[in-house]
Design a protein around this motif. Structure first.
Motif, mmCIF file in Angstrom:
data_model
loop_
_atom_site.group_PDB
_atom_site.id
_atom_site.type_symbol
_atom_site.label_atom_id
_atom_site.label_comp_id
_atom_site.label_asym_id
_atom_site.label_seq_id
_atom_site.Cartn_x
_atom_site.Cartn_y
_atom_site.Cartn_z
ATOM 1 N N LYS A 114 38.709 23.074 36.399
ATOM 2 C CA LYS A 114 37.418 23.555 36.451
ATOM 3 C C LYS A 114 37.104 24.864 36.490
ATOM 4 O O LYS A 114 36.397 25.447 35.610
ATOM 5 C CB LYS A 114 36.675 22.912 37.703
ATOM 6 C CG LYS A 114 34.975 23.540 37.911
ATOM 7 C CD LYS A 114 34.417 22.526 38.738
ATOM 8 C CE LYS A 114 32.731 22.940 38.728
ATOM 9 N NZ LYS A 114 31.843 22.654 37.739
ATOM 10 N N SER A 119 34.983 22.471 33.784
ATOM 11 C CA SER A 119 34.717 21.226 34.291
ATOM 12 C C SER A 119 35.942 20.458 34.942
ATOM 13 O O SER A 119 37.028 20.740 34.215
ATOM 14 C CB SER A 119 34.248 20.079 33.016
ATOM 15 O OG SER A 119 33.124 20.820 32.281
ATOM 16 N N THR A 120 35.836 19.561 35.636
ATOM 17 C CA THR A 120 36.731 18.854 36.256
ATOM 18 C C THR A 120 37.236 17.929 35.608
ATOM 19 O O THR A 120 36.350 17.414 34.236
ATOM 20 C CB THR A 120 36.482 18.217 37.424
ATOM 21 O OG1 THR A 120 35.401 17.298 37.543
ATOM 22 C CG2 THR A 120 35.958 19.232 38.597
ATOM 23 N N PRO A 122 37.126 14.731 35.755
ATOM 24 C CA PRO A 122 35.996 13.302 35.546
ATOM 25 C C PRO A 122 34.793 13.927 34.910
ATOM 26 O O PRO A 122 34.177 12.976 34.316
ATOM 27 C CB PRO A 122 35.790 13.159 37.262
ATOM 28 C CG PRO A 122 37.144 13.423 37.878
ATOM 29 C CD PRO A 122 37.594 14.534 37.054
ATOM 30 N N GLN A 123 34.730 15.166 35.079
ATOM 31 C CA GLN A 123 33.429 15.704 34.201
ATOM 32 C C GLN A 123 33.636 15.807 32.722
ATOM 33 O O GLN A 123 32.895 15.391 31.976
ATOM 34 C CB GLN A 123 33.023 17.167 34.782
ATOM 35 C CG GLN A 123 32.202 16.863 36.300
ATOM 36 C CD GLN A 123 32.191 18.358 36.946
ATOM 37 O OE1 GLN A 123 32.980 19.443 36.413
ATOM 38 N NE2 GLN A 123 31.416 18.556 37.895
ATOM 39 N N LEU A 124 34.867 16.132 32.528
ATOM 40 C CA LEU A 124 35.160 16.228 30.732
ATOM 41 C C LEU A 124 35.128 14.657 30.513
ATOM 42 O O LEU A 124 34.687 14.644 29.366
ATOM 43 C CB LEU A 124 36.704 16.752 30.916
ATOM 44 C CG LEU A 124 36.963 18.348 30.917
ATOM 45 C CD1 LEU A 124 38.409 18.598 30.642
ATOM 46 C CD2 LEU A 124 36.219 19.114 30.017
ATOM 47 N N ASN A 125 35.647 13.677 31.364
ATOM 48 C CA ASN A 125 35.378 12.487 30.945
ATOM 49 C C ASN A 125 34.132 11.855 30.549
ATOM 50 O O ASN A 125 34.067 11.291 29.656
ATOM 51 C CB ASN A 125 36.094 11.511 31.791
ATOM 52 C CG ASN A 125 36.554 10.045 31.475
ATOM 53 O OD1 ASN A 125 37.075 9.687 30.333
ATOM 54 N ND2 ASN A 125 36.000 9.271 32.221
ATOM 55 N N GLU A 126 33.200 12.365 31.452
ATOM 56 C CA GLU A 126 32.043 11.861 31.150
ATOM 57 C C GLU A 126 31.261 12.284 29.793
ATOM 58 O O GLU A 126 30.411 11.383 29.491
ATOM 59 C CB GLU A 126 31.091 12.698 32.335
ATOM 60 C CG GLU A 126 31.006 11.564 33.875
ATOM 61 C CD GLU A 126 30.503 12.521 34.797
ATOM 62 O OE1 GLU A 126 29.519 13.622 34.523
ATOM 63 O OE2 GLU A 126 30.921 12.296 35.953
ATOM 64 N N LYS A 127 31.822 13.232 29.349
ATOM 65 C CA LYS A 127 31.319 13.729 28.070
ATOM 66 C C LYS A 127 31.785 12.930 26.919
ATOM 67 O O LYS A 127 31.387 13.288 25.643
ATOM 68 C CB LYS A 127 31.350 15.316 28.019
ATOM 69 C CG LYS A 127 30.899 15.989 28.980
ATOM 70 C CD LYS A 127 29.316 16.346 28.723
ATOM 71 C CE LYS A 127 28.668 16.740 29.872
ATOM 72 N NZ LYS A 127 29.197 17.673 30.788
ATOM 73 N N GLY A 131 32.873 7.479 28.496
ATOM 74 C CA GLY A 131 32.794 8.214 29.673
ATOM 75 C C GLY A 131 32.843 7.326 30.969
ATOM 76 O O GLY A 131 32.869 7.851 31.919
ATOM 77 N N PRO A 135 39.567 8.187 33.742
ATOM 78 C CA PRO A 135 39.528 9.216 33.070
ATOM 79 C C PRO A 135 40.940 9.703 32.627
ATOM 80 O O PRO A 135 41.375 10.654 32.272
ATOM 81 C CB PRO A 135 39.093 10.337 34.143
ATOM 82 C CG PRO A 135 39.583 9.763 35.528
ATOM 83 C CD PRO A 135 39.229 8.268 35.392
ATOM 84 N N SER A 306 32.032 19.975 26.398
ATOM 85 C CA SER A 306 31.492 19.651 27.474
ATOM 86 C C SER A 306 30.714 21.343 28.071
ATOM 87 O O SER A 306 30.219 21.423 29.243
ATOM 88 C CB SER A 306 32.518 19.698 28.778
ATOM 89 O OG SER A 306 33.254 18.571 28.200
#
Ligand code: Q46
Ligand code: ZN
Ligand code: ZN
Length: 308
Positions: A114, A119-120, A122-127, A131, A135, A306
């Motif tokens: 991060k 981004s963490t 999991p946040q990178l994965n959401e994008k 998503g 992850p 992201s």
């Protein structure tokens, strides 16, 4: 059960090797064997600067411990993935790496995903288009990129990871079920740096069963995180490990024979013809690492996507 070397009470019985050892002799046996594997596979030499990828788990901390006891110059690299899952998985795992480094006066490089990329995991994965899935694909891609970058920028001769025989046999099982020729060709205890910007990789614990590395960490008194990453649950690799454990229960040594005979077959050229021709690699314009994409590597594209 008695220790084969001194007759004292055995701390571990390794059925596949028909060998039982007491605590003292086991703690000597593991580093001696590791040294043998390092030499047999020309992994690195005492002059080399080694970077050990540590996760806070038993295998990677055991590896760091063994290498420094053998006299190698090994620094640690911890990658903060930003995985919390209600119990602070990443924070806890960082704590065990820092504690080990401090207690043994070793240097630990910490890259928090991060902080470094905004981004963490999991946040990178959401994008990503997938998503909602686990992850792990994003995590693997990110770890590979960061590990290689840190090793390259720090002028390390080799990057080592704590993969054990159970890990390697499970990957081999998956690759074999799908006859992935190019993956089979690249799987092994050493991955040569076959492109500028790539760092050599080695897995010095590849011949130890997971219960052997666990026993080493426990008997040596290494403090490590017992929890698995919460996203590991339900992973295919865990299922493959269970299947291999069933085979191993009936025939001790199955995993070792499966893996070692694969290496022999590969040396004999068995998979060479199955591997499709691969295109020459390009260099990522952002991070300078090898990539099959024409401009940016998959990790840099992910980070860019992201960034608000
Ligand atoms: S890939 Fe997946 Fe692991 Fe990353 S998200 Fe956890 S389980 S740590 S080896
Ligand atoms: Zn003994
Ligand atoms: Zn890149």
């Amino acid at each position: 059960m008695k220790c084969r070397k001194c007759g004292a009470k055995a701390a571990i019985n390794m059925r596949q090797h028909k060998l039982a050892l007491c605590k003292q002799h086991y703690l000597e046996w593991i580093p001696t064997q590791t040294q043998r594997f390092i030499e047999e596979h020309h992994m690195f030499s005492p002059e080399d600067r080694i970077l050990v990828a540590v996760s806070g788990g038993k295998d990677s901390l055991a590896l760091w411990d063994i290498l420094t006891r053998l006299g190698y110059q090994a620094d640690g690299l911890y990658i903060g993935l930003g995985i919390d899952s209600g119990f602070g998985y990443s924070d806890k795992s960082l704590h065990f790496c820092q504690k080990y480094a401090e207690d043994h006066r070793l240097s630990l490089i910490v890259v928090d995903v991060k902080d470094a990329y905004g981004s963490t995991i999991p946040q990178l994965n959401e994008k990503t288009p997938r998503g909602k899935d686990k992850p792990c694909a994003v995590c693997g891609l990110s770890k590979r990129n960061i590990m290689n970058r840190v090793a390259r920028d720090g002028d390390y001769d080799v990057l080592v990871t704590g993969h054990n025989l159970d890990d390697e046999a499970a990957v081999l099982f998956g690759n074999t079920l799908n006859w992935l020729g190019s993956y089979l060709l690249r799987q092994g205890p050493v991955l040569e740096a076959d492109h500028p910007g790539l760092v050599r990789k080695a897995k010095p614990l590849f011949r130890f069963y997971e219960r052997e590395t666990t026993a080493y960490a426990l008997l040596r008194g290494i403090e490590y995180i017992y929890d698995e990453c919460p996203h590991a649950e339900g992973a295919k690799s865990i299922y493959y490990k269970e299947v291999l454990n069933q085979l191993e229960r009936n025939r001790p040594g199955t995993k070792l024979i499966f893996y070692l005979n694969f290496l022999k077959a590969k040396e004999g050229g068995l998979f060479a013809e199955q591997a499709p021709e691969t295109d020459p690699l390009n260099t990522c314009l952002t991070c300078g690492q090898p990539t099959s994409s024409p401009e940016q590597c998959a990790f840099c594209r992910l980070v860019e996507r992201s960034t608000p």
